[in-house]
Design a protein around this motif. Sequence first.
Motif, PDB file in Angstrom:
ATOM      1  N   GLN A 350       3.417  48.307  21.084  1.00 52.03           N
ATOM      2  CA  GLN A 350       3.117  47.075  21.541  1.00 52.03           C
ATOM      3  C   GLN A 350       4.592  46.235  21.841  1.00 52.03           C
ATOM      4  N   GLN A 351       5.546  46.519  21.113  1.00 49.53           N
ATOM      5  CA  GLN A 351       6.848  46.172  21.482  1.00 49.53           C
ATOM      6  C   GLN A 351       7.290  46.761  22.697  1.00 49.53           C
ATOM      7  N   VAL A 352       7.221  47.894  23.015  1.00 43.46           N
ATOM      8  CA  VAL A 352       7.483  48.715  24.009  1.00 43.46           C
ATOM      9  C   VAL A 352       6.913  48.286  25.342  1.00 43.46           C
ATOM     10  N   LEU A 353       5.696  47.797  25.335  1.00 37.28           N
ATOM     11  CA  LEU A 353       5.014  47.339  26.403  1.00 37.28           C
ATOM     12  C   LEU A 353       5.307  45.997  26.568  1.00 37.28           C
ATOM     13  N   ALA A 354       5.847  44.997  25.722  1.00 36.14           N
ATOM     14  CA  ALA A 354       6.329  43.701  25.789  1.00 36.14           C
ATOM     15  C   ALA A 354       7.668  43.776  26.805  1.00 36.14           C
ATOM     16  N   TYR A 355       8.456  44.685  26.092  1.00 39.61           N
ATOM     17  CA  TYR A 355       9.884  44.595  26.903  1.00 39.61           C
ATOM     18  C   TYR A 355       9.632  45.233  28.272  1.00 39.61           C
ATOM     19  N   GLY A 356       8.661  46.106  28.483  1.00 35.31           N
ATOM     20  CA  GLY A 356       8.476  46.583  29.648  1.00 35.31           C
ATOM     21  C   GLY A 356       8.160  45.627  30.597  1.00 35.31           C
ATOM     22  N   ARG A 357       7.183  44.685  30.073  1.00 35.50           N
ATOM     23  CA  ARG A 357       6.878  43.674  31.152  1.00 35.50           C
ATOM     24  C   ARG A 357       7.982  42.638  31.200  1.00 35.50           C
ATOM     25  N   ALA A 358       8.940  42.517  30.308  1.00 32.83           N
ATOM     26  CA  ALA A 358       9.886  41.579  30.547  1.00 32.83           C
ATOM     27  C   ALA A 358      10.859  42.238  31.523  1.00 32.83           C
ATOM     28  N   LEU A 359      11.114  43.475  31.555  1.00 31.87           N
ATOM     29  CA  LEU A 359      11.945  44.172  32.393  1.00 31.87           C
ATOM     30  C   LEU A 359      11.590  44.012  33.881  1.00 31.87           C
TER      31      LEU A 359
END
Length: 591
Positions: A350-359
């Motif tokens: 979940q954290q990786v996906l959230a950071y991905g969308r922020a990128l």
Amino acid sequence: MLPDGFWRIVRTGSVGLVLAAAVAGLVLGDAWLWVAVEWSPPAYAGFYGRGGFDTSTTVALLVAAPVKAALLWLILRAPARGPLDRRAKALRRLLYLAVAYALVLWFPIALLPDAVDAAFQLALWTAIDVLYLLVIRWRSRMLRAAAGAIFAVELAGMADDLLDELDLPELGRGGVVGLGLMLGGVAATIVTLAGQRRDGRWSRGTQAAGWVSLGVYVLVIPLNVFYGRIPGGGDLVMPVVTDALALVGTVWIAATARELPTEGRPADLPPARRRAIRVAVAAVALLPVIAMIHPEQTPHLTYTGWSADCYDRPRFGDLKPAEREAVFLCRARSTDDGVSPIFPDSLSDQQVLAYGRALCRAKDREEQQAILTRAGSARPAWGADPWDLVYVCPEIVGATHPELLRSTAETEAANAAYIAEENASCRDPWPRTKGVVQATAKYFLFADGDHGYLVHDPDDETAGDEAEQAVDDLYDDNALVGVAGSTALVGHVEDVIDLCLTVKALRTPPPLRTAGWDQVDEVPIVSRSGRLTVPEMGYDQVGAGAPMPNLAIAGQGRYRLRVHVRIGDAGEEHLVVVFPGASRKRLTLKP
């Protein structure tokens, strides 16, 4: 037979010892807690839990202790009294030997070679299965015959393990055979339970223990496969849980031995007592699973840098919507070619996906670097590429890079259309001079520039060395063409990534036509195999965009290679003419 009082003392003492040892182990440290609950030496704790146990493992051990104590209480019940014939007595002794092996004998036998353990198991269960066929009242010849066949498959699986330990040819070479041997134990349990039900001497509780043990076996296989995908082997929750649940099978074996007498079959328990037992069994089955569930903040890793699936890179258009985020997680933790992953394994999905969308929403590389630094990335300065981010935010990446949304088929079609369009933009510069064979196409170079393109004999074994000599020749003489044996390297005048190329093969030398060309060079070249050609485009997208003919029209021998180059409105244009000729002179026809 030992008196019932002896069994009560052993039963009470063993269960009390397990519970007291678990409490003491919690105080004395991880190694002693492991010994108290897992009933194995402290060295095993150091092997399985290097660096100490985490909180989830400690909780699992503390939950497993009372569960195993309760199951041990059921195992150590006194055998039912009653007459037994010779076969039934032998079966009871062998079943209790199997119980003793599951509880304590496994460790001293484990100190011996693995082949000894496999041979002991095969001999023990061969005798038990034979006695099952003789002692259980199957009340059906067909059922007894089916049980014999299934027991044979089960024993074949054990024999296969023994052959494996002895480094001998195994039985289960094929996938279907191996699966059949593995399922033999499941089928043997089912048919034995069917026989116990038809026999009538075994209680509902004993049969329930058998069915629960079967459910545990079926459940443990996928759970072990899932936990086996987690690298490092640091998560001990699953081994602790499976070890505790495995005792349910030992309860069934002990109960089968205890209720072997044909007379004095225990009466069914009253309904209230049966409901209480069902609740207890459900608690035993569910508590370890509940303890295994991690809190939300603990990272849940669908993919890690060690996942085999990360070696594949499916295109966005080939994936179903539900599969795209998993591919991003895979790419985000990939360690291909030894490169550090974008995100560390300490982050949850979940954290990786959230950071991905922020990128995806970042305005520039600097903002991406700040996001990756906050995420703990080992390479924040690299940022993130759109071909990785497209899997998590296609609506953003697709607006600027629509080609990344294509499927494999769409990409191939688009590439083919582009190459065809580029080829069509090139024209034959000498249309009135027809070659025996000829072709016109766009030649694509490396995007960052390279030496040029080859006219060579692809079947010549010395071509590799001669290609290096041709490169040296090209730069040493500052010439348009470098040549060595069967390899000619034609350079390009401008810094281009593609050029129009026409090749022609003639039987006789053509007239000198230098008008309209910036440079014209002629060099010798040899064909040792009877072939001379220009490389066609390969997987690296470098080469001619259309099939190139064999220019060695006279077969093996010496040829002359004349190269014309000019710069015009269509970009850089090359004409290559090959014809037979024995001269070894190098000519600059137009500087």
